[in-house]
Design a protein around this motif. Structure first.
Motif, PDB file in Angstrom:
ATOM      1  N   HIS A  49      21.251  -6.984 -10.693  1.00 17.79           N
ATOM      2  CA  HIS A  49      20.700  -8.316 -11.120  1.00 17.79           C
ATOM      3  C   HIS A  49      20.168  -9.121  -9.846  1.00 17.79           C
ATOM      4  CE1 HIS A  49      24.781  -8.965 -10.424  1.00 17.79           C
ATOM      5  NE2 HIS A  49      24.571 -10.355 -10.336  1.00 17.79           N
ATOM      6  N   ILE A  50      20.287  -8.566  -8.549  1.00 15.66           N
ATOM      7  CA  ILE A  50      19.848  -9.429  -7.459  1.00 15.66           C
ATOM      8  C   ILE A  50      18.869  -8.692  -6.644  1.00 15.66           C
ATOM      9  CG2 ILE A  50      20.778 -10.236  -5.131  1.00 15.66           C
ATOM     10  CD1 ILE A  50      23.531 -10.845  -6.552  1.00 15.66           C
ATOM     11  N   ASP A  51      18.044  -9.420  -5.943  1.00 13.25           N
ATOM     12  CA  ASP A  51      16.790  -8.717  -5.474  1.00 13.25           C
ATOM     13  C   ASP A  51      17.326  -8.486  -3.912  1.00 13.25           C
ATOM     14  OD1 ASP A  51      14.476  -7.721  -4.291  1.00 13.25           O
ATOM     15  OD2 ASP A  51      13.604  -9.903  -4.312  1.00 13.25           O
ATOM     16  N   ASN A  52      17.935  -7.300  -3.570  1.00  8.23           N
ATOM     17  CA  ASN A  52      18.263  -7.195  -2.212  1.00  8.23           C
ATOM     18  C   ASN A  52      17.612  -5.978  -1.584  1.00  8.23           C
ATOM     19  OD1 ASN A  52      19.734  -5.410  -3.615  1.00  8.23           O
ATOM     20  ND2 ASN A  52      21.684  -5.623  -2.769  1.00  8.23           N
ATOM     21  N   GLY A  53      16.419  -5.485  -2.016  1.00  3.85           N
ATOM     22  CA  GLY A  53      15.824  -4.554  -1.623  1.00  3.85           C
ATOM     23  C   GLY A  53      15.105  -4.853  -0.254  1.00  3.85           C
ATOM     24  N   ASP A  54      14.724  -4.008   0.561  1.00  3.55           N
ATOM     25  CA  ASP A  54      13.764  -4.038   1.599  1.00  3.55           C
ATOM     26  C   ASP A  54      12.317  -4.261   1.465  1.00  3.55           C
ATOM     27  OD1 ASP A  54      16.362  -4.228   3.095  1.00  3.55           O
ATOM     28  OD2 ASP A  54      16.148  -2.023   3.071  1.00  3.55           O
ATOM     29  N   PHE A  55      11.524  -4.390   2.564  1.00  2.09           N
ATOM     30  CA  PHE A  55       9.954  -4.407   2.494  1.00  2.09           C
ATOM     31  C   PHE A  55       9.700  -2.988   2.816  1.00  2.09           C
ATOM     32  CE2 PHE A  55      10.856  -8.810   2.906  1.00  2.09           C
ATOM     33  CZ  PHE A  55      10.038  -9.416   2.103  1.00  2.09           C
ATOM     34  N   VAL A  56       8.595  -2.526   2.203  1.00  2.00           N
ATOM     35  CA  VAL A  56       7.923  -1.282   2.652  1.00  2.00           C
ATOM     36  C   VAL A  56       6.581  -1.267   2.805  1.00  2.00           C
ATOM     37  CG1 VAL A  56       7.834   1.091   1.883  1.00  2.00           C
ATOM     38  CG2 VAL A  56       9.682  -0.295   1.143  1.00  2.00           C
TER      39      VAL A  56
ATOM     40  N   LYS B 205       9.238  -9.209  -8.972  1.00  3.02           N
ATOM     41  CA  LYS B 205       9.344  -9.518  -7.604  1.00  3.02           C
ATOM     42  C   LYS B 205       9.681  -8.542  -6.573  1.00  3.02           C
ATOM     43  CE  LYS B 205      12.540 -12.791  -5.205  1.00  3.02           C
ATOM     44  NZ  LYS B 205      13.720 -13.579  -5.515  1.00  3.02           N
ATOM     45  N   GLN B 206      10.195  -7.457  -7.002  1.00  3.13           N
ATOM     46  CA  GLN B 206      10.371  -6.460  -5.974  1.00  3.13           C
ATOM     47  C   GLN B 206       9.320  -5.498  -5.662  1.00  3.13           C
ATOM     48  OE1 GLN B 206      13.357  -4.372  -8.467  1.00  3.13           O
ATOM     49  NE2 GLN B 206      15.071  -5.433  -7.628  1.00  3.13           N
ATOM     50  N   LEU B 207       8.235  -5.620  -6.572  1.00  2.00           N
ATOM     51  CA  LEU B 207       7.080  -4.601  -6.306  1.00  2.00           C
ATOM     52  C   LEU B 207       6.106  -5.587  -5.294  1.00  2.00           C
ATOM     53  CD1 LEU B 207       5.620  -2.216  -7.140  1.00  2.00           C
ATOM     54  CD2 LEU B 207       4.375  -3.550  -8.896  1.00  2.00           C
ATOM     55  N   THR B 208       6.325  -7.009  -5.229  1.00  2.00           N
ATOM     56  CA  THR B 208       5.740  -7.786  -4.189  1.00  2.00           C
ATOM     57  C   THR B 208       6.053  -7.183  -2.680  1.00  2.00           C
ATOM     58  OG1 THR B 208       6.945  -9.472  -4.403  1.00  2.00           O
ATOM     59  CG2 THR B 208       4.918  -9.535  -5.814  1.00  2.00           C
ATOM     60  N   LYS B 209       7.150  -6.770  -2.685  1.00  2.00           N
ATOM     61  CA  LYS B 209       7.603  -6.257  -1.139  1.00  2.00           C
ATOM     62  C   LYS B 209       7.023  -4.942  -0.743  1.00  2.00           C
ATOM     63  CE  LYS B 209      11.634  -6.657  -2.475  1.00  2.00           C
ATOM     64  NZ  LYS B 209      13.374  -6.884  -2.214  1.00  2.00           N
ATOM     65  N   LEU B 210       5.947  -4.415  -1.718  1.00  2.00           N
ATOM     66  CA  LEU B 210       5.618  -3.123  -1.147  1.00  2.00           C
ATOM     67  C   LEU B 210       4.099  -3.583  -0.919  1.00  2.00           C
ATOM     68  CD1 LEU B 210       5.271   0.139  -1.543  1.00  2.00           C
ATOM     69  CD2 LEU B 210       4.234  -0.171  -3.743  1.00  2.00           C
ATOM     70  N   LYS B 211       3.727  -3.160   0.443  1.00  2.00           N
ATOM     71  CA  LYS B 211       2.602  -3.488   1.086  1.00  2.00           C
ATOM     72  C   LYS B 211       1.703  -2.009   1.318  1.00  2.00           C
ATOM     73  CE  LYS B 211       4.381  -7.568   1.788  1.00  2.00           C
ATOM     74  NZ  LYS B 211       3.770  -8.525   0.790  1.00  2.00           N
ATOM     75  N   ILE B 212       0.640  -1.858   0.792  1.00  2.00           N
ATOM     76  CA  ILE B 212      -0.260  -0.642   1.065  1.00  2.00           C
ATOM     77  C   ILE B 212      -1.359  -0.784   1.661  1.00  2.00           C
ATOM     78  CG2 ILE B 212      -0.911   1.438  -0.233  1.00  2.00           C
ATOM     79  CD1 ILE B 212       0.931   0.525  -2.529  1.00  2.00           C
ATOM     80  N   TYR B 213      -1.647   0.005   2.754  1.00  2.00           N
ATOM     81  CA  TYR B 213      -2.937   0.092   3.594  1.00  2.00           C
ATOM     82  C   TYR B 213      -3.642   1.321   3.608  1.00  2.00           C
ATOM     83  CZ  TYR B 213      -0.848  -4.671   4.420  1.00  2.00           C
ATOM     84  OH  TYR B 213      -0.460  -6.010   4.283  1.00  2.00           O
TER      85      TYR B 213
ATOM     86  N   SER C 168      10.599   3.410  -4.589  1.00  2.00           N
ATOM     87  CA  SER C 168      11.671   2.459  -5.587  1.00  2.00           C
ATOM     88  C   SER C 168      13.095   2.055  -5.452  1.00  2.00           C
ATOM     89  CB  SER C 168      11.385   3.149  -7.131  1.00  2.00           C
ATOM     90  OG  SER C 168      11.855   4.186  -7.052  1.00  2.00           O
ATOM     91  N   LYS C 169      13.803   3.209  -4.801  1.00  2.00           N
ATOM     92  CA  LYS C 169      14.862   2.965  -4.389  1.00  2.00           C
ATOM     93  C   LYS C 169      15.143   1.908  -3.317  1.00  2.00           C
ATOM     94  CE  LYS C 169      16.639   7.801  -5.382  1.00  2.00           C
ATOM     95  NZ  LYS C 169      17.147   8.931  -4.554  1.00  2.00           N
ATOM     96  N   VAL C 170      14.132   1.997  -2.391  1.00  2.00           N
ATOM     97  CA  VAL C 170      14.467   1.224  -1.300  1.00  2.00           C
ATOM     98  C   VAL C 170      14.151  -0.277  -1.611  1.00  2.00           C
ATOM     99  CG1 VAL C 170      13.484   0.544   0.956  1.00  2.00           C
ATOM    100  CG2 VAL C 170      14.130   2.562   0.583  1.00  2.00           C
ATOM    101  N   LEU C 171      13.051  -0.685  -2.503  1.00  2.00           N
ATOM    102  CA  LEU C 171      12.714  -2.025  -3.066  1.00  2.00           C
ATOM    103  C   LEU C 171      13.742  -2.256  -3.974  1.00  2.00           C
ATOM    104  CD1 LEU C 171       8.840  -1.271  -4.166  1.00  2.00           C
ATOM    105  CD2 LEU C 171       9.786  -2.348  -2.097  1.00  2.00           C
ATOM    106  N   ARG C 172      14.367  -1.680  -4.703  1.00  2.00           N
ATOM    107  CA  ARG C 172      15.567  -2.165  -5.418  1.00  2.00           C
ATOM    108  C   ARG C 172      16.731  -2.455  -4.721  1.00  2.00           C
ATOM    109  NH1 ARG C 172      17.202   0.609 -10.801  1.00  2.00           N
ATOM    110  NH2 ARG C 172      18.005  -1.634 -11.076  1.00  2.00           N
ATOM    111  N   GLY C 173      16.984  -1.616  -3.442  1.00  2.00           N
ATOM    112  CA  GLY C 173      18.102  -2.167  -2.718  1.00  2.00           C
ATOM    113  C   GLY C 173      19.219  -1.131  -2.979  1.00  2.00           C
TER     114      GLY C 173
END
Length: 183
Positions: free
Chosen positions: A89-96, A160-168, A75-80
Motif C-alpha cells: 500500500h506504499i509507493d516505495n518503488g524506484d525510477f526506471v 503514481k508508480q507508472l509516472t516513475k517510468l521514463k522511456i526514450y 513492474s517489480k522495480v516500480l512497485r518496490g
C-alpha cells in the motif's frame, strides 16, 4: 505459524487461546531468533515513512530485449518488490529509465498479429491497434508502457508508480544528473 509457536514453546499448553496479538508481542521478546522472527512476522507490516524510503534510479537498454520479460522486471522495480521495505500500500518503488525503445523485440508473430484494444465509451466504440502500427507512428514507447501498465495493479497507486517510468528513443536521456545504475 500459530501451530508452530504453540508446539515449539510448550507442548500441551494452549497459550494462544485468547489475545493472540498480546501473546505474539510477548513471544517477540524471546532470545530464540526463530520464535522472535515468527512472532514479529505475525504482528504487522513494518511501517516506513516517505522520508525514510530511498528512491534509486535505474537505466535499462532495451535493445534486442523481449517486451514481456522487460515489462515484468520493470513492474517489480516500480512497485518496490525488489526491496526488503516492500509494502503493497506504499509507493516505495524506484525510477526506471529505458533507452533504445525503438529496438525492442517481440517473440513469434506478435509484432504483426497482437492487438491492443480500448473503448471510447460510446456504443460500438471499440478501437484496436497493433504494435506494428504503433511503431510506424513513432509511438514505440507506448508498447512498453501498455505492457507495464497491465502488469501493475489497478488504482491510483499504480498510476503514481507508472509516472516513475521514463522511456526514450535512442541512447540519450535527460536524467544523467540522477546518476542511474545501469542494468
Amino acid at each position: 505459524m500459530r501451530y508452530f509457536i504453540k508446539r515449539y514453546l510448550s507442548p500441551g499448553i494452549d497459550y494462544l487461546d485468547t489475545g493472540i496479538v498480546t501473546k505474539l508481542k510477548a513471544y517477540a521478546d524471546y532470545d530464540d531468533p526463530d520464535i522472535k522472527a515468527l512472532a514479529l512476522a505475525g504482528l504487522h507490516y513494518s511501517q516506513y515513512k516517505n522520508k525514510e524510503i530511498k528512491k534509486n534510479w535505474y537505466l535499462i537498454d532495451a535493445q534486442n530485449v523481449v517486451v514481456g520479460r522487460l515489462a515484468a522486471y520493470i513492474s517489480k522495480v516500480l512497485r518496490g518488490k525488489n526491496k526488503p521495505t516492500y509494502n503493497p500500500h506504499i509507493d516505495n518503488g524506484d525510477f526506471v529509465v529505458v533507452t533504445n525503445i525503438e529496438k525492442i523485440k517481440f517473440t513469434g508473430k506478435k509484432f504483426k498479429e497482437k492487438k491492443y484494444f480500448r473503448h471510447t465509451g460510446h456504443p460500438g466504440g471499440i478501437k484496436e491497434i497493433s504494435p506494428l502500427s504503433l511503431s510506424q507512428k513513432n509511438k514505440s514507447d507506448e508498447i512498453l508502457k501498455l505492457a507495464v501498465k497491465r502488469m501493475l495493479p489497478g488504482g491510483p497507486l499504480a498510476k503514481k508508480q507508472l509516472t516513475k517510468l521514463k522511456i526514450y528513443n535512442g541512447e540519450k536521456h535527460p536524467h544523467e544528473i540522477q546518476k542511474p545504475t545501469e542494468i
